[in-house]
Design an enzyme around this catalytic site. Structure first.
Site, short mmCIF file in Angstrom:
data_model
loop_
_atom_site.label_atom_id
_atom_site.label_comp_id
_atom_site.label_asym_id
_atom_site.label_seq_id
_atom_site.Cartn_x
_atom_site.Cartn_y
_atom_site.Cartn_z
N ASP A 106 -8.79 3.92 -3.69
CA ASP A 106 -9.87 4.13 -2.72
C ASP A 106 -11.10 4.73 -3.39
O ASP A 106 -11.33 5.94 -3.36
CB ASP A 106 -9.38 5.04 -1.59
CG ASP A 106 -8.22 4.42 -0.83
OD1 ASP A 106 -8.05 3.20 -0.91
OD2 ASP A 106 -7.49 5.17 -0.16
N GLU A 126 3.17 6.57 -2.85
CA GLU A 126 3.04 7.71 -3.76
C GLU A 126 3.68 8.98 -3.22
O GLU A 126 3.69 10.00 -3.91
CB GLU A 126 1.55 8.00 -4.02
CG GLU A 126 0.77 6.83 -4.60
CD GLU A 126 0.06 6.00 -3.52
OE1 GLU A 126 -0.71 5.11 -3.89
OE2 GLU A 126 0.31 6.27 -2.32
N ASP A 134 0.82 -1.20 0.00
CA ASP A 134 0.00 0.00 0.00
C ASP A 134 0.86 1.26 0.00
O ASP A 134 2.04 1.23 0.34
CB ASP A 134 -0.91 -0.01 1.23
CG ASP A 134 -2.19 0.80 1.01
OD1 ASP A 134 -2.33 1.42 -0.06
OD2 ASP A 134 -3.04 0.81 1.92
#
Length: 799
Positions: free
Chosen positions: A541, A480, A477
């Site tokens: 998401d 970024e 996860d």
């Protein structure tokens, strides 16, 4: 209004901001921490100096090397009837002493030939004293060079190279590189200043900018766009599918949603409907203006001080094959990964994990993976790679027991460590984090520096311990937010490392997984070019809305057109509890993507909704599990050819003009067409490419063109191409319990069709085999079976 009222309103606003429970998405160009860098601003700043590529001053056709002369320009202003106009104009040098610096520099240009479909153009805006020897984006670190694959000839005003699939002309003055297909159609051409003499719109030709602020340089590669040309790709982009008329900022960003213009998964690659693709081989920020400012100009604004561009000639399948030959094809994931993944944010304990496994089997929801998200540590989100001892009494036994029942375990983690994390001091003491210019941390958190081999070794040891305990796969996860101003072990700043960070992160996890588990599999959110080698990735998401569901499809299709074979998304959306009617329609959409996971704010488990929903979810899941032989074979072939499992219609039907216009349906593999229901309806308009199509659920027959089609019992429209035999397997509650020795070939054929083909790939074998079925009376008979002795086939001729 009284002052007291103003104060009260202000206090309420502040309180609302402080109590805001969830993170919000970045706003592009907002100039906050980690806002995407739009490099195009520097090409519109009248304080800067621009150097226009003007003429080829010398060229050696044997080596493909030469030099290009650049003419110095700045923007010049002129007021006209209360408007301030601005256009570039030639200017003299502004350096002193005048004897030491070039007014019109001559700089290197090179053309290389990677294959008979792929050419490479390299240009620099200045000397390169620290050239990169190997590129992480390229499968072998360097690109092959096969000059023999193109034949040289001298032409009037320049040079020409031809291959069986196209041609490229290099014209000396004005300088142009023109790329053609095998029939002589111009695909695209560099743009010279003279190409804009017929317009009042100030547009930059192929050039580079020298910033007035620091004398740094960036390249602006300008190419032509032709009428009706369409552009696709650029990674997992959720905006309109066709990028023509858009400005796309390629900067890895925690988008915090899927209905905005920023991207978790930007990829510096796109393809054109005219029959070519482009890979911008850079990790710096890139902004591409696909005719947004000036309709006929494709402006690639590259942060780097050089331009390294690969061009691929062919139809979409050929372009994807060539691009993934260069940057790598997706590894084939293990069979169990294609089963259903059950998750929520989050299961907090061994007790919860065991209970959800028990319920999945009790309610007969076929499942292969249970995912523990942010709560398996002592403190939620505080990742330290250790199960919370108070809540996981024996995680090794738990995972062993789950595996016996057909469940693999996936664990969440991230590469950021807060100061309260028990590993924070160790990371800092061992110098494993990205630093700032002073040697401190750029952020509050320690961000692992994956450009440091010592960091990778430390990190992979943590994951190895989890694999030794029985974990099946790691959720990769975030990734970024690598500091753009940070100093990295590689010796470069985040200007070059930020976009590479997801690739390094994906690679580190995938390689230790392969070493310890024997397969390449991750569950990742962020990417860059080359990340497709390390499947798989999910769509971020998503909001729990119809708009988000349709945006997911556009993002998945765009990522598939950027070299990624495998992709998933959070079924039902992520951000809040999924409304039952949305979840009911989203579930079959998820079942018809390469991988499928329900995840997000609880509840997610289907038995926590209505009885009708549970039954519908089960039917959709059962449909996927019975289709596993089709899914598995299509996955293998996709991984071999660089094709997406979920593919735009034009990938299979490039000569159908209608196929280039559709972005709300897709092909699942080569033989099944899927049209999800994005609203609470029972039917929808569906475009079918030319030919005959048979509804997978209702068995109704349709011809190519537009149709209003009712969904079947499972709320989705699925059709099968005429002449396709779809392999099925007996239903099992996990892939571990499937019997691959007995398969059923369901033949979807019109009355005029007398034979059909199926593609089959068995676990433990090496190749996808084509099985031929011929019509015998009202049934079918296997006419060709390369898998004889490994499996048996029962045939059903669908009427």
């Amino acid at each position: 209004m009284k002052n007291t009222s103003l104060k009260a309103l202000f206090s309420m606003a502040v309180l609302g901001f402080v109590l805001m429970p969830k993170a919000s998405a970045q706003i592009q160009n907002a100039d906050v921490l980690n806002a995407p860098i739009d490099i195009s601003k520097d090409f519109q700043n009248y304080l800067n100096t621009f150097y226009f590529a003007d003429e080829l001053t010398n060229f050696d056709p044997a080596t493909g090397k030469g030099t290009i002369k650049y003419i110095r320009n700045t923007y010049q202003t002129r007021q006209a009837f209360n408007n301030m106009m601005m256009k570039p104009g030639v200017v003299p040098a502004n350096e002193f002493p005048t004897t030491e610096y070039e007014v019109a520099p001559e700089l290197p240009f090179q053309i290389q030939f990677v294959s008979d479909r792929t050419l490479r153009i390299k240009m620099t805006s200045g000397p390169q004293f620290h050239p990169e020897k190997e590129s992480l984006m390229l499968i072998n670190g360097v690109a092959p060079n096969h000059p023999e694959s193109w034949k040289f000839s001298k032409i009037e005003g320049g040079f020409k190279y031809t291959s069986p699939y196209g041609a490229v002309e290099i014209l000396s003055k004005p300088w142009h590189v023109k790329i053609y297909d095998q029939k002589g159609k111009l695909l695209t051409s560099t743009l010279h200043d003279t190409d804009f003499k017929n317009t009042y719109t100030p547009t930059l030709p192929f050039s580079y900018v020298r910033r007035n602020s620091d004398y740094s340089r960036s390249m602006g590669a300008a190419f032509s766009l032709e009428p009706d040309e369409k552009i696709f790709g650029c990674g997992e982009s959720f905006t309109q599918f066709n990028k023509r008329g858009q400005k796309v900022v390629l900067w890895t960003d925690d988008a915090n949603g899927i209905q905005n213009e920023t991207m978790y998964k930007p990829v510096p690659f796109y393809m054109s409907s005219r029959g070519y693709g482009v890979f911008m081989h850079h990790s710096t920020p890139i902004t591409v203006d696909f005719g947004k400012y000036y309709a006929s100009a494709n402006e690639m604004y590259i942060g780097d001080d050089e331009a390294d561009l690969f061009f691929f000639i062919g139809e979409p399948k050929e372009i994807l094959d060539e691009y993934t030959n260069l940057t790598g094809k997706a590894a084939m994931p293990p069979l169990w990964s294609f089963g259903f993944w059950m998750s929520r944010i989050t299961y907090f304990s061994e007790k919860e994990g065991r209970q959800v496994a028990k319920d999945l089997r009790a309610y007969k929801i076929p499942t292969d993976v249970i995912h523990f998200d942010t709560g398996w540590f002592d403190v939620d989100w505080r990742n330290n790679y250790e199960f919370a001892k108070a809540r996981f009494q024996d995680p090794v036994k738990m995972m062993s027991d789950l595996k016996k029942d057909g469940f693999q375990v996936c664990l969440w983690q991230l590469p950021y460590f807060t100061p309260k994390n028990t590993l924070f001091n160790e990371i800092m003491d061992k110098n494993l984090a990205v630093r700032d210019r002073k040697g401190n941390l750029p952020y509050e958190d320690a961000v692992l520096d994956f450009s440091n081999p010592a960091t990778v070794t430390w990190y992979q040891a943590k994951l190895k311990h989890l694999f030794d305990q029985g974990v099946g796969v790691i959720k990769v996860d975030f990734g970024e937010a690598a500091p753009p101003d940070g100093i990295y072990h590689s010796g470069r700043t985040g200007f070059y490392e930020h976009n590479l960070y997801p690739l390094r992160y994906n690679k580190a996890v995938a390689e230790v997984t392969q070493k310890e588990k024997g397969y390449t599999l991750i569950w990742a959110r962020s990417t860059w070019a080359g990340s497709q080698r390390y499947p798989l990735h999910w769509g971020g998401d998503a909001e729990t809305t119809n708009g988000a569901m349709s945006a997911e499809l556009r993002g998945g299709l765009s990522l598939g057109l950027s070299g990624f074979s495998f992709w998933s998304h959070d079924v039902g959306g992520f951000a809040t509890k999924s409304p039952e009617n949305l979840y009911r329609r989203w579930a079959p959409f998820g079942m018809f993507t390469s991988h499928v996971r329900s995840h997000g704010e609880p509840p997610r488990e289907p038995w926590l909704y209505s009885k009708e929903f549970l039954e519908g979810f089960r039917k959709a899941d059962n449909m996927r599990y019975e289709l596993m032989p089709y899914i598995y074979a299509q996955a293998k072939e996709s991984s071999q050819k660089g094709l997406p499992m979920m593919r735009a219609l034009f990938v299979e039907y490039p000569n159908d003009p209608g196929a280039w216009l559709v972005d709300n349906e897709y092909l699942f593999g080569s033989s099944m067409l899927v049209a999800p229901l994005f609203e609470e309806v029972t039917e929808r308009d569906v475009y079918l490419p030319a030919g005959t199509w048979i509804d997978y659920q209702t068995k109704k027959v349709y011809q190519g063109g537009w149709h209003k089609i009712k969904a079947g019992e499972v709320p989705i429209v699925v059709l099968v191409r005429d002449g396709a035999a779809i392999p099925h397997i007996a239903l099992a509650q996990s892939t571990k319990d499937m019997d691959w020795s007995k398969l059923t070939l369901k033949v979807y054929a019109s009355d005029a069709t007398t034979s059909a083909t199926a593609k089959v790939f068995l676990p433990g074998t090496d190749a996808v085999e084509t099985i031929t079925v011929v019509k015998k009376g009202n049934e079918g008979e296997v006419n060709s079976n390369a898998l004889n002795g490994k499996t048996t086939f029962k045939t059903e001729w669908i009427k």
